[in-house]
Design a protein around this motif. Sequence first.
Motif, mmCIF file in Angstrom:
data_model
loop_
_atom_site.group_PDB
_atom_site.id
_atom_site.type_symbol
_atom_site.label_atom_id
_atom_site.label_comp_id
_atom_site.label_asym_id
_atom_site.label_seq_id
_atom_site.Cartn_x
_atom_site.Cartn_y
_atom_site.Cartn_z
ATOM 1 N N ASP A 118 79.792 16.762 -23.457
ATOM 2 C CA ASP A 118 78.447 16.077 -23.390
ATOM 3 C C ASP A 118 78.372 14.941 -24.956
ATOM 4 O O ASP A 118 77.376 14.584 -24.875
ATOM 5 C CB ASP A 118 77.267 16.926 -23.437
ATOM 6 C CG ASP A 118 77.211 17.366 -21.857
ATOM 7 O OD1 ASP A 118 77.124 16.539 -21.095
ATOM 8 O OD2 ASP A 118 76.800 18.468 -21.727
ATOM 9 N N LEU A 154 77.577 15.229 -17.393
ATOM 10 C CA LEU A 154 78.941 15.360 -17.110
ATOM 11 C C LEU A 154 79.251 16.985 -17.446
ATOM 12 O O LEU A 154 80.062 17.868 -16.980
ATOM 13 C CB LEU A 154 79.744 14.781 -18.275
ATOM 14 C CG LEU A 154 81.116 14.279 -18.256
ATOM 15 C CD1 LEU A 154 81.511 13.984 -16.834
ATOM 16 C CD2 LEU A 154 81.549 13.164 -19.405
ATOM 17 N N PHE A 212 83.185 10.649 -15.876
ATOM 18 C CA PHE A 212 82.116 10.901 -14.967
ATOM 19 C C PHE A 212 82.489 10.720 -13.657
ATOM 20 O O PHE A 212 82.265 11.517 -12.663
ATOM 21 C CB PHE A 212 80.767 9.977 -15.155
ATOM 22 C CG PHE A 212 79.663 10.478 -14.464
ATOM 23 C CD1 PHE A 212 78.784 11.510 -14.767
ATOM 24 C CD2 PHE A 212 79.206 9.771 -13.496
ATOM 25 C CE1 PHE A 212 77.937 11.871 -14.094
ATOM 26 C CE2 PHE A 212 78.207 10.044 -12.632
ATOM 27 C CZ PHE A 212 77.455 11.141 -12.751
#
Lengths: 79, 157
Positions: free
Chosen positions: B55, B101, B21
């Motif tokens: 994800d 993300l 991230f």
Amino acid sequence: MADLIPNVTLDNSGLACPMPIIKTKKAVDGMKVGEILKMIATDPGSVSDVQAWVDKTGHELIKHEQEGDKYIFYIRKAK
Amino acid sequence: MAEEKKRLAIICIHGSLDVAFAAFVLATAGAAMEMETAVYFAFYGLEVLKKGKIDKLKVSPLANPAMPVKIPNIVAMLPGMTAAATSMMKSWMKKAKVASLGELMEMAKELGVRLIACQMSMDVMGIKKEELIEGVEIGGAATFLEFASHNAITLTF
């Protein structure tokens, strides 16, 4: 100063870093030189981020104001 | 001669949610600031580039004393704790209205961020090109260093 008339308005309320500057960049890319973008954000970090963004990209921050929890920026596309 | 464009060269060698991230926040911000940006993924970082993984990355509570909710290691080691910590982290991120993300990855691609997978790490970890998402370049250390040798800031995650 007379009221600024934006050509494009972009509302980034509720979005966190780095989205306000990413969306600002995309909006400015789609505009013509000299046009004005009104960008609204609620992320307090956007005050320094927008300044840093114009410093780096060469666009012009004409005006910046705060209304309640909203930060409003007027940016002129310079190139 | 025109001024050489500033570059942002990022190395990501971890495949956990929080680290990836941070790498993508900086990569997308760099591209938005009109820096030529590339992220070089090596070792566990390759997990980020695998199809359908973006994800599903996780954050580990084990040996992670900075988690906002303190979880003792003896508890953090139990089955299911990584999933629990991940879903806690995702709920905090959602509450703070940060992008997922996957959204950041899409933004990065739209903004022209180069995503480079380390060939040697792929060989070590047994990862094939077909397992990686579309648009990933494959390269070695020299690919990254050549990019980074021109007017670049380098960040490592």
